[in-house]
Each structure stands twice: as structure tokens, then as C-alpha cells.
Design a protein around this motif. Sequence first.
Motif, PDB file in Angstrom:
ATOM      1  N   ASN A 130       0.699  -0.993  -0.095  1.00 14.59           N
ATOM      2  CA  ASN A 130       0.159   0.246  -0.196  1.00 14.59           C
ATOM      3  C   ASN A 130       0.904   1.231  -0.197  1.00 14.59           C
ATOM      4  N   GLY A 131       1.861   0.796  -0.798  1.00 22.82           N
ATOM      5  CA  GLY A 131       2.585   2.189  -0.837  1.00 22.82           C
ATOM      6  C   GLY A 131       3.781   1.979  -0.323  1.00 22.82           C
ATOM      7  N   SER A 154       7.463   4.598   0.487  1.00 23.95           N
ATOM      8  CA  SER A 154       7.686   6.280   0.897  1.00 23.95           C
ATOM      9  C   SER A 154       9.341   5.922   0.858  1.00 23.95           C
ATOM     10  N   ARG A 189       4.216   0.252   3.551  1.00 21.78           N
ATOM     11  CA  ARG A 189       3.379  -0.167   3.940  1.00 21.78           C
ATOM     12  C   ARG A 189       1.796  -0.972   3.769  1.00 21.78           C
ATOM     13  N   ASP A 228      -3.034  -2.809   7.346  1.00 25.13           N
ATOM     14  CA  ASP A 228      -2.881  -2.466   8.091  1.00 25.13           C
ATOM     15  C   ASP A 228      -2.740  -0.445   8.265  1.00 25.13           C
ATOM     16  N   ASN A 229      -3.228   0.480   8.086  1.00 23.98           N
ATOM     17  CA  ASN A 229      -3.090   1.965   7.830  1.00 23.98           C
ATOM     18  C   ASN A 229      -2.209   2.566   8.243  1.00 23.98           C
ATOM     19  N   SER A 230      -1.644   2.020   9.930  1.00 22.95           N
ATOM     20  CA  SER A 230      -0.841   2.363  10.441  1.00 22.95           C
ATOM     21  C   SER A 230       0.699   1.800  10.803  1.00 22.95           C
ATOM     22  N   LYS A 231       0.340   1.872   9.922  1.00 26.21           N
ATOM     23  CA  LYS A 231       2.314   0.910  10.124  1.00 26.21           C
ATOM     24  C   LYS A 231       3.206   0.592   9.497  1.00 26.21           C
ATOM     25  N   LEU A 232       4.405   1.244   9.143  1.00 27.35           N
ATOM     26  CA  LEU A 232       5.296   0.576   8.771  1.00 27.35           C
ATOM     27  C   LEU A 232       6.536  -0.774   8.691  1.00 27.35           C
TER      28      LEU A 232
END
Lengths: 113, 111
Positions: free
Chosen positions: B30-31, B33, B91, B95-99
Motif C-alpha cells: 500500500n505504498g 516511502s 506500508r 494495516d494503515n498505521s504501520k510501516l
Amino acid sequence: EAAVTQSPRNKVTVTGGNVTLSCRQTNSHNYMYWYRQDTGHGLRLIHYSYGAGNLQIGDVPDGYKATRTTQEDFFLLLELASPSQTSLYFCASSDELIQNTLYFGAGTRLSVL
Amino acid sequence: GQGVEQPDNLMSVEGTFARVNCTYSTSGFNGLSWYQQREGHAPVFLSYVVLDGLKDSGHFSTFLSRSNGYSYLLLTELQIKDSASYLCAVRMVGDNSKLIWGLGTSLVVNP
């Protein structure tokens, strides 16, 4: 002007000591994070929050508590500090809709003797 | 297992270019960075990619191949001040809050 401010910048305590690390963000972000960074391990997530009163467990939570009192303020608590918690701690914030962009504070270097 | 891998070190010469590689294996995607971290300082966001291809942002460009689990950060017209650690973070879906963070690549730019 720094948008994520951590205090203190440096802290020395003894084994068994009580330490509170503070973080304040002025980005109006919902998400806030506490990371520790150690050589050979990189950034590891301790706790995070998506709003005042909310707390989520990260990947390395043992020995740490956290509390998000307001949208701006996120605290990390070490109630019985141990030498293994000697590390560089970073607080970060992100917008709910742009969660891949984290804004980090300058860090707190903690030494537990 | 899941993870993000980066080479430990990279050296290049002022005025030329450097390519920092990142490979990942995660449950969904999901991306990705990229962050720059200078010695003694906090990570600073550089770029975010979620679609395949090259994203040209001038001094920094980012490439992504989702089918190969691979990305690179390309720095052109290197300056001495580009010497830093470059961190890759992925990501996962759901689990949109963990990298998941790589350990970083330490780039040294020589005169």
C-alpha cells in the motif's frame, strides 16, 4: 518553526528509574507515533495513536506505556527503565489521509545506566 | 517472512549520481516511502510511490516495480551534503498505521 517537538533532547537515568518523554505536534495531525532507533535494528514502532484518548500497540511495546492526552500531545512512559531501553527515541505525526508521510521530531537520546 | 532490505553502504562522487536500492516482501502493498536521515538528525520525508514506474522529482527520483518488490531512489548531480542514510519504508495492505522500515543505506559522496 518545528512542527513536532520532543523533550527532553537528552536524558540519563538509572535502572529502575521513571522516565517520561514528551511530544507535541502542531500539524493538526490525527496520527502520532513513538519509535526507537538502534544500530542494526532500524526504526521500531513502540506505540501509536490516531486521536486523543486512543492508544495502539506497536511492534516492541514491552516495558513502555503511552498516553495521548490531546490531539497535540503524546507521551511515552518508562516506569522501570532498563539498560535495554537505552536508545534514540523519535516521535512522529502523520495526516489520516496521507499516512505514508511522517513528520519526525528531533529525537530524544535516552541512556539507562 | 516479511521484510524490507537495503544495502548497508554506497559510495559515489560529487557531480555524478547514486542509486539506492530497496527490495521488499510484504503481505500486500500500500505504498513505499523514502526518507533521508543525516547523522544525528531525524528522518525527513523525500518521496512516496504507489504506482509502477519512475517518478521524477528533480534532484530525487523514485522508481517502483511492484511485481518485483523493488524500488530505487536516484539522486542526480550529487553534492557532498547528500551524504546521509536513506531509509525505505513499506506500508502493507490492511494495516494503515504501520510501516515496515529498512535499516537504511549510508551514502557517502566524495569530492
